[in-house]
Design a protein around this motif. Structure first.
Motif, PDB file in Angstrom:
ATOM      1  N   ILE A 144       0.686  -0.785   0.105  1.00 56.79           N
ATOM      2  CA  ILE A 144      -0.216  -0.398  -0.094  1.00 56.79           C
ATOM      3  C   ILE A 144       0.848   1.182   0.069  1.00 56.79           C
ATOM      4  O   ILE A 144       1.763   1.489   0.972  1.00 56.79           O
ATOM      5  N   ASP A 145       0.774   1.783  -1.438  1.00 62.91           N
ATOM      6  CA  ASP A 145       1.544   3.525  -1.055  1.00 62.91           C
ATOM      7  C   ASP A 145       0.722   4.167  -0.591  1.00 62.91           C
ATOM      8  O   ASP A 145      -0.310   4.313  -1.394  1.00 62.91           O
ATOM      9  N   VAL A 146       1.358   5.343  -0.464  1.00 63.80           N
ATOM     10  CA  VAL A 146       1.135   7.362  -0.441  1.00 63.80           C
ATOM     11  C   VAL A 146       1.832   7.532  -0.470  1.00 63.80           C
ATOM     12  O   VAL A 146       2.888   8.271   0.685  1.00 63.80           O
ATOM     13  N   PRO A 147       1.673   8.255  -1.160  1.00 68.37           N
ATOM     14  CA  PRO A 147       2.987   9.190  -1.899  1.00 68.37           C
ATOM     15  C   PRO A 147       2.662   9.997  -1.078  1.00 68.37           C
ATOM     16  O   PRO A 147       1.443  10.645  -0.865  1.00 68.37           O
ATOM     17  N   ARG A 148       3.906  10.915  -1.002  1.00 71.94           N
ATOM     18  CA  ARG A 148       3.914  12.114   0.130  1.00 71.94           C
ATOM     19  C   ARG A 148       3.367  13.403  -0.510  1.00 71.94           C
ATOM     20  O   ARG A 148       4.222  13.755  -2.031  1.00 71.94           O
ATOM     21  N   PRO A 149       2.576  14.620  -1.079  1.00 68.90           N
ATOM     22  CA  PRO A 149       2.768  15.448  -1.650  1.00 68.90           C
ATOM     23  C   PRO A 149       3.881  16.893  -1.352  1.00 68.90           C
ATOM     24  O   PRO A 149       4.579  16.456  -0.302  1.00 68.90           O
ATOM     25  N   THR A 150       3.635  18.151  -2.280  1.00 72.50           N
ATOM     26  CA  THR A 150       4.720  18.455  -1.716  1.00 72.50           C
ATOM     27  C   THR A 150       4.268  19.880  -1.968  1.00 72.50           C
ATOM     28  O   THR A 150       4.708  21.002  -1.586  1.00 72.50           O
ATOM     29  N   ASP A 151       3.066  20.257  -3.174  1.00 68.29           N
ATOM     30  CA  ASP A 151       2.090  21.164  -2.887  1.00 68.29           C
ATOM     31  C   ASP A 151       1.209  21.527  -1.838  1.00 68.29           C
ATOM     32  O   ASP A 151       1.540  21.218  -0.833  1.00 68.29           O
ATOM     33  N   HIS A 191      -1.878  15.585  -9.908  1.00 67.66           N
ATOM     34  CA  HIS A 191      -0.303  15.810 -10.654  1.00 67.66           C
ATOM     35  C   HIS A 191       0.635  15.622  -9.109  1.00 67.66           C
ATOM     36  O   HIS A 191       1.757  15.004  -9.945  1.00 67.66           O
ATOM     37  N   ASP A 192      -0.204  16.333  -7.901  1.00 66.51           N
ATOM     38  CA  ASP A 192       1.442  15.615  -7.037  1.00 66.51           C
ATOM     39  C   ASP A 192       1.748  14.418  -6.550  1.00 66.51           C
ATOM     40  O   ASP A 192       2.395  14.110  -5.790  1.00 66.51           O
ATOM     41  N   THR A 193       0.930  13.448  -6.171  1.00 66.05           N
ATOM     42  CA  THR A 193       0.914  11.794  -6.074  1.00 66.05           C
ATOM     43  C   THR A 193       0.393  11.037  -7.329  1.00 66.05           C
ATOM     44  O   THR A 193       0.820   9.321  -6.444  1.00 66.05           O
ATOM     45  N   GLY A 194      -0.099  11.359  -7.938  1.00 64.60           N
ATOM     46  CA  GLY A 194       0.061  10.134  -9.621  1.00 64.60           C
ATOM     47  C   GLY A 194      -1.726   9.777  -8.679  1.00 64.60           C
ATOM     48  O   GLY A 194      -1.291   8.613  -9.540  1.00 64.60           O
ATOM     49  N   MET A 195      -3.144   9.854  -8.346  1.00 63.32           N
ATOM     50  CA  MET A 195      -3.526   9.232  -8.007  1.00 63.32           C
ATOM     51  C   MET A 195      -4.425  10.674  -7.584  1.00 63.32           C
ATOM     52  O   MET A 195      -4.752  11.760  -7.037  1.00 63.32           O
ATOM     53  N   ASP A 198      -9.764  10.323  -4.213  1.00 64.05           N
ATOM     54  CA  ASP A 198     -10.886   9.156  -3.497  1.00 64.05           C
ATOM     55  C   ASP A 198      -9.196   8.512  -3.149  1.00 64.05           C
ATOM     56  O   ASP A 198      -9.476   7.592  -2.930  1.00 64.05           O
ATOM     57  N   ARG A 199      -8.608   8.288  -3.906  1.00 71.22           N
ATOM     58  CA  ARG A 199      -7.924   7.235  -4.049  1.00 71.22           C
ATOM     59  C   ARG A 199      -6.342   7.274  -3.035  1.00 71.22           C
ATOM     60  O   ARG A 199      -6.447   5.837  -2.307  1.00 71.22           O
ATOM     61  N   TRP A 200      -6.344   8.232  -3.047  1.00 70.19           N
ATOM     62  CA  TRP A 200      -5.315   8.338  -2.151  1.00 70.19           C
ATOM     63  C   TRP A 200      -5.504   7.955  -0.714  1.00 70.19           C
ATOM     64  O   TRP A 200      -4.839   8.204  -0.011  1.00 70.19           O
ATOM     65  N   ARG A 201      -7.382   8.845  -0.478  1.00 71.86           N
ATOM     66  CA  ARG A 201      -7.720   8.468   1.108  1.00 71.86           C
ATOM     67  C   ARG A 201      -7.900   7.373   1.068  1.00 71.86           C
ATOM     68  O   ARG A 201      -7.437   6.698   2.126  1.00 71.86           O
ATOM     69  N   THR A 202      -7.803   6.103   0.769  1.00 74.65           N
ATOM     70  CA  THR A 202      -8.438   4.965   0.141  1.00 74.65           C
ATOM     71  C   THR A 202      -7.161   4.143   0.649  1.00 74.65           C
ATOM     72  O   THR A 202      -7.691   3.827   1.550  1.00 74.65           O
ATOM     73  N   HIS A 203      -6.145   4.463   0.098  1.00 79.01           N
ATOM     74  CA  HIS A 203      -4.656   4.165   0.604  1.00 79.01           C
ATOM     75  C   HIS A 203      -4.110   4.031   2.351  1.00 79.01           C
ATOM     76  O   HIS A 203      -3.558   3.767   2.668  1.00 79.01           O
TER      77      HIS A 203
END
Length: 279
Positions: A144-151, A191-195, A198-203
């Motif tokens: 389960i990946d949760v990419p960290r945003p930068t913006d 743009h920031d996470t590739g997700m 909704d998908r990011w929150r699910t992860h």
């Protein structure tokens, strides 16, 4: 973030060295790598291993193969023990090039304990080591990946959700809170996470749920804790994202009664704020 260091492992008579590292509640080993391949496992408690934005939860029924040179962090949010096998690459028949979860059944667990002994004769140790590769069975489940945003605006929303995965506010409500339109925040998230949002929150929710499930809490309780209205909605999201059920994911489909294994040490996931530089 502190630059990752290479952590050497003392050589042994054979191809495998066993390390034992007690981890206290909240303790994380800083980013590092090894010149050897590593099989990270715990006989008690629940470990977390992070490689970049990808995160694995490891109860005693699962281990993680880490190829030599892979930078990672390992820790536990409650007391656990990291008992690792380190494989000399030049003498290891396995050539897995990516971090790979592995099922740990009773036989492999006993063999790891056996190889940890310091009183084994050289020939006995070498015979025992030769059995290990045959017992390493990769699991097909996804991390389960949760990419960290930068913006900064996306980070502000991410920090809220990392702090409270059960936050039920809509994308539009979060957009208003950071002063942008729904459309803008949608674009920024992708743009920031590739997700998508909704998908990011699910992860985030599933990552928060795994240690609670490994602790043995009921699915109904865990589903509510991480923001799902019903257990069935949580289970559907888990299967869709991870590719199997929570029980199979944590048990590793291991034989010899592994599905009945109880994880004794309760843990909670490490959910880092967007701006945190943790170890």
């Amino acid at each position: 973030m502190t630059e990752a260091v290479e952590s050497a492992v003392p050589p042994g008579v054979g191809a495998i060295v066993v390390g034992n590292f007690p981890l206290q509640s909240g303790q994380w080993i800083a980013s590092h790598s090894h010149p050897q391949h590593q099989l990270a496992w715990t006989p008690r408690g629940v470990l977390g291993v992070a490689v970049d934005d990808t995160y694995w939860v490891l109860p005693p029924t699962r281990a993680l193969w880490l190829p030599a040179g892979v930078v990672h962090r390992t820790g536990a949010t409650r007391d656990a023990v990291l008992r690792s096998l380190y494989f000399e690459p030049s003498r290891c028949a396995l050539d897995w090039t990516e971090p790979t979860p592995v099922a740990v059944d009773g036989l492999l667990a006993h063999l790891i304990h056996y190889l940890y002994r310091q009183d084994l004769a050289d020939d006995v140790r070498l015979r025992a080591e030769a059995v290990v590769p045959d017992l390493l069975r990769p699991l097909p489940t996804k991390p389960i990946d949760v990419p960290r945003p930068t913006d900064e605006r996306v980070c502000a929303v991410a920090d809220v959700l990392l702090g409270d995965p059960a936050d039920t506010r809509s994308l539009e409500a979060h957009a208003r809170a950071v002063g942008v339109s729904r459309r803008t925040l949608t674009r920024l998230f992708v743009h920031d996470t590739g997700m998508s949002f909704d998908r990011w929150r699910t992860h985030v929710r599933l990552r928060a749920a795994l240690p609670l499930l490994a602790e043995g809490r009921p699915v109904s309780q865990v589903a509510h804790t991480v923001g799902y209205a019903t257990p069935s909605a949580f289970l559907a999201a888990f299967r869709r994202t991870v590719g199997t059920s929570p029980r199979r994911y944590l048990d590793g489909d291991a034989a010899l009664g592994a599905s009945d294994t109880t994880v004794p040490a309760p843990v909670e996931d490490e959910l880092e704020p967007c701006h945190s530089e943790g170890p």
